[in-house]
Design a protein around this motif. Structure first.
Motif, PDB file in Angstrom:
ATOM      1  N   ARG A  79      -0.106  13.681 -20.305  1.00 50.73           N
ATOM      2  CA  ARG A  79      -1.056  14.751 -20.562  1.00 50.73           C
ATOM      3  C   ARG A  79      -2.380  14.145 -21.013  1.00 50.73           C
ATOM      4  N   ASP A  80      -3.442  14.509 -20.326  1.00 50.88           N
ATOM      5  CA  ASP A  80      -4.771  14.039 -20.678  1.00 50.88           C
ATOM      6  C   ASP A  80      -5.764  14.850 -19.855  1.00 50.88           C
ATOM      7  N   LYS A  81      -6.938  15.062 -20.370  1.00 44.50           N
ATOM      8  CA  LYS A  81      -7.925  15.879 -19.658  1.00 44.50           C
ATOM      9  C   LYS A  81      -8.301  15.276 -18.317  1.00 44.50           C
ATOM     10  N   ASN A  82      -8.122  13.952 -18.162  1.00 46.89           N
ATOM     11  CA  ASN A  82      -8.435  13.290 -16.905  1.00 46.89           C
ATOM     12  C   ASN A  82      -7.195  12.904 -16.103  1.00 46.89           C
ATOM     13  N   ARG A  83      -6.022  13.334 -16.588  1.00 45.20           N
ATOM     14  CA  ARG A  83      -4.783  13.066 -15.849  1.00 45.20           C
ATOM     15  C   ARG A  83      -4.091  14.403 -15.596  1.00 45.20           C
TER      16      ARG A  83
ATOM     17  N   MET B 277       0.790  -1.227   0.000  1.00 46.84           N
ATOM     18  CA  MET B 277       0.000   0.000   0.000  1.00 46.84           C
ATOM     19  C   MET B 277       0.824   1.279   0.000  1.00 46.84           C
ATOM     20  N   ARG B 278       2.131   1.217  -0.153  1.00 47.07           N
ATOM     21  CA  ARG B 278       2.937   2.427  -0.057  1.00 47.07           C
ATOM     22  C   ARG B 278       2.621   3.425  -1.180  1.00 47.07           C
ATOM     23  N   ASN B 279       2.494   2.949  -2.407  1.00 44.43           N
ATOM     24  CA  ASN B 279       2.138   3.858  -3.498  1.00 44.43           C
ATOM     25  C   ASN B 279       0.738   4.421  -3.323  1.00 44.43           C
ATOM     26  N   ILE B 280      -0.192   3.571  -2.916  1.00 47.32           N
ATOM     27  CA  ILE B 280      -1.565   4.035  -2.706  1.00 47.32           C
ATOM     28  C   ILE B 280      -1.591   5.157  -1.681  1.00 47.32           C
ATOM     29  N   LEU B 281      -0.861   4.993  -0.591  1.00 46.30           N
ATOM     30  CA  LEU B 281      -0.826   6.025   0.444  1.00 46.30           C
ATOM     31  C   LEU B 281      -0.326   7.352  -0.109  1.00 46.30           C
ATOM     32  N   GLY B 282       0.790   7.318  -0.842  1.00 50.83           N
ATOM     33  CA  GLY B 282       1.336   8.551  -1.404  1.00 50.83           C
ATOM     34  C   GLY B 282       0.374   9.223  -2.351  1.00 50.83           C
ATOM     35  N   TYR B 283      -0.243   8.432  -3.233  1.00 43.98           N
ATOM     36  CA  TYR B 283      -1.204   8.994  -4.190  1.00 43.98           C
ATOM     37  C   TYR B 283      -2.385   9.628  -3.461  1.00 43.98           C
ATOM     38  N   LYS B 284      -2.929   8.904  -2.489  1.00 44.78           N
ATOM     39  CA  LYS B 284      -4.130   9.374  -1.792  1.00 44.78           C
ATOM     40  C   LYS B 284      -3.867  10.686  -1.048  1.00 44.78           C
ATOM     41  N   LEU B 285      -2.718  10.804  -0.395  1.00 44.88           N
ATOM     42  CA  LEU B 285      -2.445  12.025   0.358  1.00 44.88           C
ATOM     43  C   LEU B 285      -2.322  13.221  -0.581  1.00 44.88           C
ATOM     44  N   PHE B 286      -1.661  13.042  -1.728  1.00 49.37           N
ATOM     45  CA  PHE B 286      -1.518  14.142  -2.687  1.00 49.37           C
ATOM     46  C   PHE B 286      -2.878  14.520  -3.261  1.00 49.37           C
ATOM     47  N   GLN B 287      -3.723  13.531  -3.532  1.00 55.40           N
ATOM     48  CA  GLN B 287      -5.082  13.805  -4.014  1.00 55.40           C
ATOM     49  C   GLN B 287      -5.895  14.541  -2.950  1.00 55.40           C
ATOM     50  N   THR B 288      -5.753  14.124  -1.712  1.00 57.17           N
ATOM     51  CA  THR B 288      -6.515  14.734  -0.617  1.00 57.17           C
ATOM     52  C   THR B 288      -6.182  16.210  -0.474  1.00 57.17           C
ATOM     53  N   LEU B 289      -4.933  16.571  -0.758  1.00 58.84           N
ATOM     54  CA  LEU B 289      -4.533  17.977  -0.687  1.00 58.84           C
ATOM     55  C   LEU B 289      -5.022  18.774  -1.898  1.00 58.84           C
ATOM     56  N   GLY B 290      -5.722  18.122  -2.822  1.00 59.10           N
ATOM     57  CA  GLY B 290      -6.339  18.827  -3.943  1.00 59.10           C
ATOM     58  C   GLY B 290      -5.578  18.759  -5.241  1.00 59.10           C
ATOM     59  N   ASN B 291      -4.649  17.818  -5.366  1.00 60.83           N
ATOM     60  CA  ASN B 291      -3.832  17.705  -6.565  1.00 60.83           C
ATOM     61  C   ASN B 291      -4.145  16.415  -7.317  1.00 60.83           C
ATOM     62  N   TYR B 292      -3.811  16.401  -8.594  1.00 63.25           N
ATOM     63  CA  TYR B 292      -3.939  15.149  -9.339  1.00 63.25           C
ATOM     64  C   TYR B 292      -2.801  14.206  -8.962  1.00 63.25           C
ATOM     65  N   ALA B 293      -3.159  12.963  -8.692  1.00 61.82           N
ATOM     66  CA  ALA B 293      -2.207  11.859  -8.580  1.00 61.82           C
ATOM     67  C   ALA B 293      -2.841  10.675  -9.293  1.00 61.82           C
ATOM     68  N   PRO B 294      -2.038   9.743  -9.793  1.00 65.35           N
ATOM     69  CA  PRO B 294      -2.611   8.627 -10.552  1.00 65.35           C
ATOM     70  C   PRO B 294      -3.652   7.858  -9.752  1.00 65.35           C
ATOM     71  N   ARG B 295      -4.753   7.535 -10.402  1.00 64.17           N
ATOM     72  CA  ARG B 295      -5.727   6.631  -9.802  1.00 64.17           C
ATOM     73  C   ARG B 295      -5.159   5.222  -9.884  1.00 64.17           C
ATOM     74  N   ALA B 296      -5.564   4.373  -8.969  1.00 61.98           N
ATOM     75  CA  ALA B 296      -4.937   3.053  -8.910  1.00 61.98           C
ATOM     76  C   ALA B 296      -5.872   2.035  -8.282  1.00 61.98           C
ATOM     77  N   GLN B 297      -5.626   0.766  -8.587  1.00 62.81           N
ATOM     78  CA  GLN B 297      -6.442  -0.328  -8.067  1.00 62.81           C
ATOM     79  C   GLN B 297      -5.555  -1.549  -7.881  1.00 62.81           C
ATOM     80  N   LEU B 298      -5.591  -2.157  -6.706  1.00 66.24           N
ATOM     81  CA  LEU B 298      -4.870  -3.410  -6.487  1.00 66.24           C
ATOM     82  C   LEU B 298      -5.572  -4.539  -7.228  1.00 66.24           C
ATOM     83  N   VAL B 299      -4.785  -5.368  -7.908  1.00 62.19           N
ATOM     84  CA  VAL B 299      -5.327  -6.464  -8.709  1.00 62.19           C
ATOM     85  C   VAL B 299      -4.441  -7.696  -8.547  1.00 62.19           C
ATOM     86  N   ASP B 300      -5.016  -8.861  -8.795  1.00 58.93           N
ATOM     87  CA  ASP B 300      -4.230 -10.081  -8.939  1.00 58.93           C
ATOM     88  C   ASP B 300      -3.932 -10.278 -10.417  1.00 58.93           C
TER      89      ASP B 300
END
Length: 537
Positions: free
Chosen positions: A173-177, A131-154
């Motif tokens: 570069r993308d309208k949703n990224r 979960m280390r990447n998820i944590l980093g992404y989520k905190l940056f998103q929570t502060l109001g910035n774009y960070a990559p969306r992600a999903q754990l998968v097998d």
């Protein structure tokens, strides 16, 4: 006869092994979305991508079987190995491009993430918490910035289970990224030339990067390389390369000059200050070894400033590493932004070191950090993310660690702490690390947020302030008439002083620099109250 018997027995063993292996995959089920990739016998290379097929199964009942019908994606992909040092791990990371049968891009939505064609499968061999990447992404998103969306998968590749991966958006570069202007080949002059660009600090080659004419403070022998990311080096015209190089150089020239902190002509003319502060906060909460020297992204929109982010690459973060005094400290201490003191192979530009020479930047950072710790980034919120991920993987992780027998072993980043023997132990260790780190940051955060310098009557009635954050105007409303508004910066300096009409109580803050401010509100009955607001970019 004896020789024939031995060969026969060996054949039986091999056939049984094959049957058991096939049976295991055929019967495979998981509570995570299941990604099944087939390369039709081809080997996945570092470059170029090879054509393959991919199925993704994500059932509403939460049980996904190998034999189920694909319902998230069922089609062609291009796939290659990705990363640098992470390619050396037994669990390999991959770059994926969803494609049509003819090899062209196929923009699709996957697992609720917006339509695109470029994705990454990040391995978890170096992250036993998963979960280390998820944590980093989520905190940056929570502060109001774009960070990559992600999903754990097998993930299963060519009939072989490969463990739990993080399926995530590639930074582009993308309208949703990274939502910036699309730079076209013909955009070689005027306003069109000014954006958008994504560049980074990372492993570099002479052809895909440029060298800064400035060395970091206190390290005159260090060369800093900036890598073209999107558009790539071979997609940019010489005019476009020259523009972004010159813009960054102009910023650095100002940053290292005598008047670097001038509010009109200094560094803030060239960079989005709020983004640099948010990037710093997330990178320091995680004490990310790579946060300031590698996998560090910046972007610049048309007519815009250099913006820090998105964040990326946290598998060496959130842990104590036997690499440099900054990262081996077990008491939560150390500043990641001072990475150049560790003489890394990829040198940091050291911009943060210089920015912290400015008292206002330090105070803005302090205010942002402590405001986030009280509201957005509380211990409870951060541990809530951890608990959510744990509940998601507490069953699937069993098969992952049967595949990759790393629990209790020091693999990947050389940690100095004892290695837990269970997944639950890894999660507990992560929580303890974060608690220790946050306590140190709370006590040692750079700068001072002088809220206490401005007197406020805490018994005053509640006052509404909106929108917050705001770019141009803030509105206020109180049941008791408002007579005067005073706006202060975080250092306690008076910036605005207005006599107002309670029926039309608003402030034009368009000329203020971005950052945190305090508004001292005087009421008709003689009471005062102080509210905080964020002036957005």
């Amino acid at each position: 006869m004896k020789t024939k018997l031995i060969y026969f027995l060996l054949l039986v063993v091999l056939l049984c092994s094959y049957t058991l292996k096939s049976q295991t995959i055929t019967d495979f089920s998981t509570e995570l979305p299941l990604v099944i990739i087939s390369t039709n016998g081809e080997t996945i290379l570092d470059e170029p991508k090879i054509m393959a097929t991919m199925k993704i199964i994500s059932n509403a009942n939460g049980i996904n079987k190998f034999t189920d019908t694909a319902n998230e994606y069922n089609g062609y992909i291009g796939i290659e190995l990705r990363g640098s040092s992470s390619q050396l791990y037994p669990q390999k990371p991959y770059a994926i491009e969803t494609r049509n049968a003819d090899g062209s891009n196929n923009n699709v939505s996957i697992l609720g993430m917006p339509e695109e064609n470029d994705w990454a499968l990040l391995s978890n061999y170096n992250d036993k918490s998963l979960m280390r990447n998820i944590l980093g992404y989520k905190l940056f998103q929570t502060l109001g910035n774009y960070a990559p969306r992600a999903q754990l998968v097998d993930v299963i590749i060519n009939g072989s289970y490969q463990g739990i991966y993080l399926l995530t958006e590639k930074i582009k570069r993308d309208k949703n990224r990274v939502d910036i202007a699309k730079l076209k080949e013909e955009d070689n002059s005027g306003e069109e030339l000014t954006g958008g660009y994504i560049f980074k600090i990372d492993y570099w080659n002479s052809y895909d990067s440029w060298v800064s004419p400035y060395s970091p403070l206190n390290h005159p022998d260090y060369d800093v390389h900036f890598v073209f990311h999107d558009p790539k080096w071979d997609e940019l015209t010489w005019q476009q390369k020259a523009y972004i190089e010159n813009y960054v150089t102009e910023f650095e020239s100002k940053l290292y000059s005598v008047g670097y902190d001038n509010p009109t002509t200094g560094y803030s003319k060239y960079i989005d200050v709020a983004s640099f502060i948010d990037y710093f906060i997330v990178s320091e909460i995680s004490r990310n070894n790579d946060g300031f020297k590698k996998s560090r992204y910046f972007y610049k929109d048309k007519n815009g400033k250099i913006t820090a982010g998105p964040v990326w690459d946290f598998d060496w973060a959130w842990k104590n590493i036997n690499e440099c005094y900054i990262f081996k400290a077990t008491d939560g201490s150390g500043w990641s932004y001072k990475i150049n003191e560790c003489n890394p192979w990829v040198k940091s530009p050291g911009w943060m070191v210089r920015l912290f020479y400015d008292t206002e930047f330090k105070d803005l950072t302090s205010c942002r950090y402590f405001d986030a710790r009280e509201n957005l980034l509380t211990d409870e919120y951060i541990f809530g993310i951890i608990d959510s991920v744990y509940n998601t993987v507490k069953n699937p992780q069993i098969k992952h660690f049967q595949k990759w027998d790393v629990l209790g072993r020091n693999v990947g980043a050389p940690e100095i702490d004892e290695q837990p023997q269970t997944y639950e132990g890894e999660v507990d260790k992560l929580k303890e690390w974060i608690t220790t780190r946050l306590r140190w940051l709370d006590a040692n955060m750079i700068g001072k947020c002088n809220y206490t310098n401005i007197a406020s009557n805490t018994t005053a009635p509640e006052i509404l302030l909106w929108p917050n954050p705001s770019t141009d105007v803030i509105n206020l409303k109180s049941v008791i008439n408002i007579t005067e508004l005073q706006v202060y910066n975080v250092s306690g300096l008076l910036m605005m002083n207005d006599i107002v009409d309670n029926d039309n109580c608003s402030l034009n803050i368009g000329k203020l620099k971005q950052g945190y401010y305090l508004v001292r509100i005087k009421l008709e009955n003689g009471e005062t109250i102080v509210k905080k607001f964020l002036k957005n970019r």
